[in-house]
Design an enzyme around this catalytic site. Structure first.
Site, mmCIF file in Angstrom:
data_model
loop_
_atom_site.group_PDB
_atom_site.id
_atom_site.type_symbol
_atom_site.label_atom_id
_atom_site.label_comp_id
_atom_site.label_asym_id
_atom_site.label_seq_id
_atom_site.Cartn_x
_atom_site.Cartn_y
_atom_site.Cartn_z
ATOM 1 N N GLU A 44 1.233 -1.168 0.260
ATOM 2 C CA GLU A 44 -0.328 -0.270 -0.266
ATOM 3 C C GLU A 44 0.920 1.748 -0.129
ATOM 4 O O GLU A 44 1.974 1.615 0.874
ATOM 5 C CB GLU A 44 -0.599 -0.392 1.484
ATOM 6 N N LYS A 61 -19.788 10.053 6.370
ATOM 7 C CA LYS A 61 -21.029 9.718 6.833
ATOM 8 C C LYS A 61 -20.219 10.234 8.162
ATOM 9 O O LYS A 61 -21.707 11.371 9.019
ATOM 10 C CB LYS A 61 -20.821 8.491 7.365
ATOM 11 N N GLY A 124 3.885 -0.136 -5.213
ATOM 12 C CA GLY A 124 3.808 -0.955 -6.257
ATOM 13 C C GLY A 124 3.640 -1.452 -7.799
ATOM 14 O O GLY A 124 2.729 -0.285 -8.040
ATOM 15 N N GLY A 185 -23.282 16.428 -10.472
ATOM 16 C CA GLY A 185 -23.600 15.000 -10.306
ATOM 17 C C GLY A 185 -24.350 15.119 -9.408
ATOM 18 O O GLY A 185 -24.147 15.357 -8.028
ATOM 19 N N GLY A 187 -25.081 11.827 -8.411
ATOM 20 C CA GLY A 187 -25.412 10.707 -7.956
ATOM 21 C C GLY A 187 -25.180 10.081 -6.475
ATOM 22 O O GLY A 187 -25.647 11.536 -5.849
ATOM 23 N N GLY A 272 -18.636 10.584 -10.709
ATOM 24 C CA GLY A 272 -18.163 9.300 -10.335
ATOM 25 C C GLY A 272 -16.803 9.378 -9.985
ATOM 26 O O GLY A 272 -15.548 10.298 -10.005
ATOM 27 N N ASP A 312 -12.915 -1.240 -6.815
ATOM 28 C CA ASP A 312 -13.251 -0.321 -7.431
ATOM 29 C C ASP A 312 -12.319 -0.720 -9.139
ATOM 30 O O ASP A 312 -12.227 -0.044 -9.888
ATOM 31 C CB ASP A 312 -13.056 1.087 -7.270
ATOM 32 N N HIS A 445 -42.381 -3.206 18.466
ATOM 33 C CA HIS A 445 -43.546 -1.901 17.691
ATOM 34 C C HIS A 445 -43.051 -0.634 18.910
ATOM 35 O O HIS A 445 -43.198 -1.228 19.877
ATOM 36 C CB HIS A 445 -44.902 -2.169 18.055
#
Length: 468
Positions: A44, A61, A124, A185, A187, A272, A312, A445
């Site tokens: 990484e 979030k 890498g 956008g 989305g 995107g 992704d 409930h």
């Protein structure tokens, strides 16, 4: 480097699995692979956790929750509670966000170390079907997993400068609340930031070239979100594509294809995310590609037998939990377990704006395309009939899509906290439940969860708190 063996001093080491990329897909494969006895090297260049933890799911979030608190403080008098909203301390908001990230990051790095996974920090590059070059050394593996993720995209001729024209990466670290913003956008990323900024006090306009906001969702969900955004004062332009952006004296002007213009302090480009694959040696080693994406089969295998790819980087749903599932699938396949391909229709999808949009399964339009219009039954249950939703003063609907006399094939929900209800909806879809079977379950409930039960009672022909 930490954990496991020090490959820098042991060139003879050949790992069972070498993973390029430590985001959701990569680290899930590493954890599951190590759990199953595979020797694993994880490479990484930035931080373990990738986009989701550091630049995506978690920080956005956190901002959305801060926005929710701001809205609640402004609107508390409707609950008989008097508060004073004094503004947004953006530095404190970022500290809250960063503390959440830091805690999760610490937990993840500790977990990785405890599994004896060799972590190599560096950029890498695939150097053969069984090796990755990093930091001047070659890391050998019996199998290679490509998990290099994605980055924010832009449009031709639209240059992101990080100041007035920004990406989601910049927006997460913005040192101020903009007075006004154009979001290019409509989305998931676009409507989430529009929601945050509106809650923080900005004037927001969303520009979406397609006919609806969140255009991949069921059209009913899109229309409900648009209605809610209008009520909140979030403006939007639909059905006309972007043409150009230019600087004004103190902001940005956006021009659409029909000549209409909008001006604001900042322009967020949220069109995107694109795969990170250029210059990493994939094509040179024979990996089949399409527009930067690595092509895979249902078991995440590339065109090269010793190489898989997940997350992704491949043309599947760009969701962290999809990356987790794909990474686990690869690890289990390599360990010799029987694996089942991911059913992407059965993956829960949540947009965490206010109100939330949550769904699983297929849309009404897709169901009609597959089964025929005469074979599709739908039902809408208004949250106005749900006690807990009334207490929370949230509005919205649950829409069910059913194959006539058969299973529920789509659950589409709009309303505050609907993301917390998607778990049962996921079971309903993936276990091919009949409405009558769900109707037999007793839901607590008063909860919002019982709205899902009430919707299935109605679809089964025995509505309780709903009209026939």
């Amino acid at each position: 480097m930490h954990g496991g063996r020090d490959v820098a001093n042991d060139a003879s080491t050949v790992f069972d699995l070498v993973i390029l990329g430590g985001g959701s897909g990569g680290y899930a494969a590493a954890l599951r692979g190590a759990q199953l006895g595979l020797s694993v090297a994880l490479i990484e260049k930035d931080k373990l956790g990738g986009t989701c933890l550091h630049y995506g799911c978690i920080p956005t979030k956190a901002l959305l929750h801060a926005g929710e608190v701001a809205d609640q403080s402004r609107e508390s008098e409707q609950f008989g509670v008097r508060t004073a909203f004094e503004g947004i301390d953006i530095a404190a908001v970022h500290k809250y966000k960063d503390d959440v990230i830091a805690g999760l990051y610490k937990g993840l790095t500790g977990l990785i170390a405890s599994r004896k996974i060799t972590v190599i920090e560096g950029a890498g590059r695939l150097s053969s079907p069984t090796s990755v070059d990093v930091n001047g050394q070659r890391v050998e593996g019996r199998h290679i997993l490509l998990a290099t993720g994605s980055v924010p995209k832009s449009l031709p001729g639209l240059e992101i400068d990080g100041n007035r024209i920004i990406s989601s990466d910049h927006a997460l670290k913005l040192d101020r609340v903009p007075s006004s913003a154009i979001v290019l956008g409509g989305g998931v990323i676009g409507v989430e930031f529009a929601s945050v900024w509106k809650s923080f006090g900005a004037e927001v306009t969303v520009v979406e070239g397609l006919k609806h906001l969140v255009p991949v969702e069921d059209e009913n969900s899109s229309k409900l979100l648009e209605r809610a955004f209008r009520k909140r004062g979030i403006k939007f332009s639909l059905g006309t594509f972007f043409q150009k952006a230019e600087y004004t004296q103190d902001g940005v002007r956006v021009t659409l294809a029909d000549g209409k213009t909008f001006e604001a302090e900042v322009l967020l480009v949220a069109v995107g995310r694109g795969p990170v694959s250029a210059g990493l040696g994939y094509e040179e080693q024979g990996v089949a590609m399409d527009r930067g994406y690595v092509l895979v089969d249902e078991y995440m295998r590339t065109s090269v037998p010793t190489i898989s790819a997940v997350g992704d980087l491949v043309p599947t749903l760009q969701l962290a939990h999809v990356g987790f599932a794909e990474g686990i699938l690869v690890a289990e396949r390599l360990a010799g377990l029987n694996t089942v391909p991911v059913n992407y229709d059965g993956v829960p999808r949540v947009t965490y704006c206010h109100p939330e949009v949550a769904s699983v399964g297929i849309t009404e339009a897709k169901a009609k395309e597959i089964y025929g219009a005469d074979k599709v039954v739908t039902l809408k249950y208004n949250l106005g009939g749900n006690g807990k939703s009334r207490i929370l003063k949230t509005q919205g609907e649950i829409k069910l899509v059913q194959v006539k006399d058969g299973a529920v094939v789509g659950v589409h929900m709009v309303g505050d906290r609907m993301g917390e209800q998607i778990g049962e909806a996921q079971l309903i879809y993936n276990w091919e439940a009949l409405p009558a079977e769900v109707a037999q379950l007793i839901h607590a409930h008063p909860t919002q969860n019982e709205a899902l039960g009430e919707a299935h009672l109605a679809l089964a022909g025995k509505p309780l708190h709903a009209h026939d």
